[in-house]
Design a protein around this motif. Structure first.
Motif, PDB file in Angstrom:
ATOM      1  N   THR A 222      18.307-158.842 -37.542  1.00  0.00           N
ATOM      2  CA  THR A 222      17.344-159.931 -37.686  1.00  0.00           C
ATOM      3  C   THR A 222      16.349-159.942 -36.533  1.00  0.00           C
ATOM      4  OG1 THR A 222      18.912-161.309 -38.912  1.00  0.00           O
ATOM      5  CG2 THR A 222      17.091-162.446 -37.824  1.00  0.00           C
ATOM      6  N   ASP A 223      16.845-159.783 -35.309  1.00  0.00           N
ATOM      7  CA  ASP A 223      15.966-159.797 -34.138  1.00  0.00           C
ATOM      8  C   ASP A 223      14.987-158.641 -34.147  1.00  0.00           C
ATOM      9  OD1 ASP A 223      17.166-162.087 -33.231  1.00  0.00           O
ATOM     10  OD2 ASP A 223      18.465-161.073 -31.775  1.00  0.00           O
ATOM     11  N   ASP A 224      15.474-157.450 -34.497  1.00  0.00           N
ATOM     12  CA  ASP A 224      14.586-156.278 -34.537  1.00  0.00           C
ATOM     13  C   ASP A 224      13.553-156.400 -35.643  1.00  0.00           C
ATOM     14  OD1 ASP A 224      15.735-155.075 -32.371  1.00  0.00           O
ATOM     15  OD2 ASP A 224      16.999-153.700 -33.519  1.00  0.00           O
ATOM     16  N   CYS A 225      13.962-156.984 -36.762  1.00  0.00           N
ATOM     17  CA  CYS A 225      13.020-157.207 -37.870  1.00  0.00           C
ATOM     18  C   CYS A 225      11.923-158.176 -37.429  1.00  0.00           C
ATOM     19  CB  CYS A 225      13.759-157.745 -39.089  1.00  0.00           C
ATOM     20  SG  CYS A 225      12.682-158.070 -40.514  1.00  0.00           S
ATOM     21  N   THR A 226      12.308-159.249 -36.780  1.00  0.00           N
ATOM     22  CA  THR A 226      11.337-160.224 -36.277  1.00  0.00           C
ATOM     23  C   THR A 226      10.365-159.560 -35.313  1.00  0.00           C
ATOM     24  OG1 THR A 226      12.920-162.043 -36.491  1.00  0.00           O
ATOM     25  CG2 THR A 226      11.066-162.380 -34.983  1.00  0.00           C
ATOM     26  N   GLN A 227      10.886-158.735 -34.419  1.00  0.00           N
ATOM     27  CA  GLN A 227      10.046-158.056 -33.435  1.00  0.00           C
ATOM     28  C   GLN A 227       9.067-157.088 -34.107  1.00  0.00           C
ATOM     29  OE1 GLN A 227      12.247-156.258 -30.198  1.00  0.00           O
ATOM     30  NE2 GLN A 227      10.524-154.980 -29.578  1.00  0.00           N
ATOM     31  N   CYS A 228       9.555-156.354 -35.107  1.00  0.00           N
ATOM     32  CA  CYS A 228       8.698-155.386 -35.797  1.00  0.00           C
ATOM     33  C   CYS A 228       7.576-156.085 -36.552  1.00  0.00           C
ATOM     34  CB  CYS A 228       9.538-154.553 -36.766  1.00  0.00           C
ATOM     35  SG  CYS A 228       8.629-153.188 -37.528  1.00  0.00           S
ATOM     36  N   LEU A 229       7.909-157.141 -37.265  1.00  0.00           N
ATOM     37  CA  LEU A 229       6.899-157.859 -38.037  1.00  0.00           C
ATOM     38  C   LEU A 229       5.875-158.537 -37.124  1.00  0.00           C
ATOM     39  CD1 LEU A 229       9.159-159.433 -40.802  1.00  0.00           C
ATOM     40  CD2 LEU A 229       7.582-157.515 -41.060  1.00  0.00           C
ATOM     41  N   SER A 230       6.348-159.119 -36.026  1.00  0.00           N
ATOM     42  CA  SER A 230       5.453-159.772 -35.074  1.00  0.00           C
ATOM     43  C   SER A 230       4.474-158.763 -34.473  1.00  0.00           C
ATOM     44  CB  SER A 230       6.258-160.453 -33.970  1.00  0.00           C
ATOM     45  OG  SER A 230       5.405-161.038 -33.005  1.00  0.00           O
ATOM     46  N   TYR A 231       4.980-157.610 -34.095  1.00  0.00           N
ATOM     47  CA  TYR A 231       4.140-156.544 -33.548  1.00  0.00           C
ATOM     48  C   TYR A 231       3.078-156.126 -34.571  1.00  0.00           C
ATOM     49  CZ  TYR A 231       2.736-151.864 -32.033  1.00  0.00           C
ATOM     50  OH  TYR A 231       2.002-150.762 -31.673  1.00  0.00           O
ATOM     51  N   SER A 232       3.491-155.958 -35.823  1.00  0.00           N
ATOM     52  CA  SER A 232       2.581-155.482 -36.869  1.00  0.00           C
ATOM     53  C   SER A 232       1.510-156.511 -37.185  1.00  0.00           C
ATOM     54  CB  SER A 232       3.387-155.151 -38.136  1.00  0.00           C
ATOM     55  OG  SER A 232       4.357-154.159 -37.876  1.00  0.00           O
ATOM     56  N   ILE A 233       1.893-157.786 -37.260  1.00  0.00           N
ATOM     57  CA  ILE A 233       0.930-158.847 -37.549  1.00  0.00           C
ATOM     58  C   ILE A 233      -0.119-158.939 -36.437  1.00  0.00           C
ATOM     59  CG2 ILE A 233       0.645-161.347 -37.809  1.00  0.00           C
ATOM     60  CD1 ILE A 233       3.435-161.328 -39.180  1.00  0.00           C
ATOM     61  N   ASN A 234       0.336-158.909 -35.203  1.00  0.00           N
ATOM     62  CA  ASN A 234      -0.608-158.943 -34.075  1.00  0.00           C
ATOM     63  C   ASN A 234      -1.536-157.735 -34.090  1.00  0.00           C
ATOM     64  OD1 ASN A 234       0.455-161.339 -33.086  1.00  0.00           O
ATOM     65  ND2 ASN A 234       1.924-160.310 -31.748  1.00  0.00           N
ATOM     66  N   LYS A 235      -0.976-156.597 -34.485  1.00  0.00           N
ATOM     67  CA  LYS A 235      -1.745-155.352 -34.517  1.00  0.00           C
ATOM     68  C   LYS A 235      -2.902-155.441 -35.517  1.00  0.00           C
ATOM     69  CE  LYS A 235      -2.150-150.788 -33.723  1.00  0.00           C
ATOM     70  NZ  LYS A 235      -2.378-150.191 -32.388  1.00  0.00           N
ATOM     71  N   ILE A 236      -2.631-155.919 -36.718  1.00  0.00           N
ATOM     72  CA  ILE A 236      -3.679-155.892 -37.735  1.00  0.00           C
ATOM     73  C   ILE A 236      -4.772-156.922 -37.468  1.00  0.00           C
ATOM     74  CG2 ILE A 236      -2.143-154.959 -39.506  1.00  0.00           C
ATOM     75  CD1 ILE A 236      -1.971-157.685 -40.764  1.00  0.00           C
ATOM     76  N   PHE A 237      -4.425-158.091 -36.938  1.00  0.00           N
ATOM     77  CA  PHE A 237      -5.460-159.094 -36.711  1.00  0.00           C
ATOM     78  C   PHE A 237      -6.243-158.838 -35.419  1.00  0.00           C
ATOM     79  CE2 PHE A 237      -2.847-161.276 -39.839  1.00  0.00           C
ATOM     80  CZ  PHE A 237      -3.830-161.723 -40.706  1.00  0.00           C
ATOM     81  N   LYS A 238      -5.669-158.042 -34.540  1.00  0.00           N
ATOM     82  CA  LYS A 238      -6.387-157.648 -33.326  1.00  0.00           C
ATOM     83  C   LYS A 238      -7.304-156.456 -33.607  1.00  0.00           C
ATOM     84  CE  LYS A 238      -5.723-156.127 -28.533  1.00  0.00           C
ATOM     85  NZ  LYS A 238      -4.726-155.808 -27.468  1.00  0.00           N
ATOM     86  N   SER A 239      -6.789-155.512 -34.380  1.00  0.00           N
ATOM     87  CA  SER A 239      -7.531-154.275 -34.615  1.00  0.00           C
ATOM     88  C   SER A 239      -8.487-154.366 -35.793  1.00  0.00           C
ATOM     89  CB  SER A 239      -6.546-153.117 -34.864  1.00  0.00           C
ATOM     90  OG  SER A 239      -5.671-152.960 -33.772  1.00  0.00           O
ATOM     91  N   TYR A 240      -8.178-155.221 -36.783  1.00  0.00           N
ATOM     92  CA  TYR A 240      -8.991-155.286 -37.989  1.00  0.00           C
ATOM     93  C   TYR A 240      -9.353-156.723 -38.345  1.00  0.00           C
ATOM     94  CZ  TYR A 240      -8.185-150.351 -38.763  1.00  0.00           C
ATOM     95  OH  TYR A 240      -8.163-148.989 -38.626  1.00  0.00           O
ATOM     96  N   PRO A 241     -10.116-157.404 -37.511  1.00  0.00           N
ATOM     97  CA  PRO A 241     -10.565-158.761 -37.854  1.00  0.00           C
ATOM     98  C   PRO A 241     -11.661-158.694 -38.916  1.00  0.00           C
ATOM     99  CG  PRO A 241     -11.588-158.059 -35.826  1.00  0.00           C
ATOM    100  CD  PRO A 241     -10.629-156.963 -36.202  1.00  0.00           C
ATOM    101  N   GLY A 242     -11.729-159.700 -39.761  1.00  0.00           N
ATOM    102  CA  GLY A 242     -12.818-159.780 -40.726  1.00  0.00           C
ATOM    103  C   GLY A 242     -12.637-158.979 -41.987  1.00  0.00           C
ATOM    104  N   TYR A 243     -11.406-158.633 -42.328  1.00  0.00           N
ATOM    105  CA  TYR A 243     -11.182-157.817 -43.510  1.00  0.00           C
ATOM    106  C   TYR A 243     -10.550-158.617 -44.643  1.00  0.00           C
ATOM    107  CZ  TYR A 243     -12.549-153.524 -41.201  1.00  0.00           C
ATOM    108  OH  TYR A 243     -13.281-152.552 -40.579  1.00  0.00           O
ATOM    109  N   ALA A 244     -10.883-158.211 -45.882  1.00  0.00           N
ATOM    110  CA  ALA A 244     -10.387-158.909 -47.069  1.00  0.00           C
ATOM    111  C   ALA A 244      -8.914-158.642 -47.309  1.00  0.00           C
ATOM    112  CB  ALA A 244     -11.186-158.478 -48.293  1.00  0.00           C
ATOM    113  N   GLY A 245      -8.447-157.512 -46.850  1.00  0.00           N
ATOM    114  CA  GLY A 245      -7.043-157.159 -47.018  1.00  0.00           C
ATOM    115  C   GLY A 245      -6.664-156.068 -46.047  1.00  0.00           C
ATOM    116  N   VAL A 246      -5.468-156.131 -45.535  1.00  0.00           N
ATOM    117  CA  VAL A 246      -4.987-155.129 -44.584  1.00  0.00           C
ATOM    118  C   VAL A 246      -3.517-154.824 -44.881  1.00  0.00           C
ATOM    119  CG1 VAL A 246      -4.646-154.517 -42.161  1.00  0.00           C
ATOM    120  CG2 VAL A 246      -6.557-155.982 -42.802  1.00  0.00           C
ATOM    121  N   GLN A 247      -3.174-153.547 -44.772  1.00  0.00           N
ATOM    122  CA  GLN A 247      -1.781-153.120 -44.898  1.00  0.00           C
ATOM    123  C   GLN A 247      -1.423-152.314 -43.651  1.00  0.00           C
ATOM    124  OE1 GLN A 247      -1.219-151.130 -48.762  1.00  0.00           O
ATOM    125  NE2 GLN A 247      -3.278-151.833 -49.267  1.00  0.00           N
TER     126      GLN A 247
END
Length: 268
Positions: A222-247
């Motif tokens: 659970t902790d590692d999953c939380t860490q992975c998702l948190s890292y990924s969410i921060n990554k996409i909104f920092k690197s790709y602001p202003g987009y209609a969809g991001v994966q």
């Protein structure tokens, strides 16, 4: 001179010219736009593949035999539960494998995606001793070392859809904060679940529906999953602001948001 007849002729000529210009310029432009929209909507989602080419196994080797056994085991096990781990052989020919489908897939859809993943990764990676592939609906990885249960945010891949290509879409100022809040909410739901996955929707201030997915591989804590998702969410909104969809895909988790439904709504 018949001015009335001349005016009628000029009117007819101008009308024909405008009609011709419409056919030559406007209609093709509309068709190109419409065709682009249809093509974009119908384009298959290409898989992202990473290959561990540090070394290669030989055809007919013990490693290849063990890999085939792992693939067979993964395919059968994942078909029933949507997730499976398989380990076979002895060092140095031991093979570790993991296969997981998205939780909204039916049994048949999971099986089809799994088959596709195995066929495609062998085409892309050849005789590499390790590889991973994300065909958007399932996730396959195999290695010559033990990666099971290990948090791994390396080899991240991002696919982003820009609003600038969709001129008919109005984006309120709170859209991205709404999308980010949705993914954070789904992350909190996914991490403690056995499936390590959550799907959901949210509305921005103009009632634009946002569709989201947060998913970890089920072998993570659970902790590692939380860490992975948190890292990924921060990554996409920092690197790709202003987009209609991001994966964003890493070796341990996937996050995604779109302005169109990309998953089976009955899974909600």
């Amino acid at each position: 001179m018949d001015f009335h007849g001349r005016d009628s002729a000029w009117s007819l000529l101008i009308g024909q010219t405008i009609a011709l210009l419409y056919l030559i310029v406007v209609v093709p432009a509309l068709l190109i736009t419409f065709h682009g929209q249809i093509c974009n909507a119908a384009l298959p989602e290409s898989p992202t593949t990473n290959c561990n080419s540090s070394s290669n196994y030989k055809k007919g080797s013990t490693f290849e035999s063990n890999l085939n056994r792992v693939f067979d085991s993964l395919l059968q096990g994942t078909k029933q539960s949507g997730f499976n781990i398989s380990v076979y052989g002895e060092s140095p020919d031991k093979v570790y494998g993991r296969l997981q489908c998205r939780e909204d897939l039916t049994v048949d859809q999971c099986y089809t995606c799994s088959q596709y993943a195995m066929t495609t990764i062998q085409q892309y990676c050849g005789n590499a001793v390790g590889g991973s592939i994300w065909p958007f609906h399932c996730f396959l990885r195999y290695e010559s070392y033990d990666f099971i249960g290990q948090l791994d945010t390396d080899l991240g891949s991002i696919y982003a859809e820009d609003f600038r290509g969709d001129t008919g879409i109005f984006i309120p100022t709170d859209f991205h904060s709404s999308a980010q809040n949705l993914l954070k909410k789904l992350s909190g739901e996914a991490a403690p679940k056995t499936t390590r996955s959550a799907l959901g929707t949210a509305l921005d201030s103009f009632s634009q529906t946002i569709y989201g997915l947060a998913q970890c591989t089920r072998d993570l804590s659970t902790d590692d999953c939380t860490q992975c998702l948190s890292y990924s969410i921060n990554k996409i909104f920092k690197s790709y602001p202003g987009y209609a969809g991001v994966q964003y895909w890493s070796q341990s988790c996937i996050v995604r948001y779109e302005i169109y439904p990309f998953f089976n709504s009955t899974a909600l």
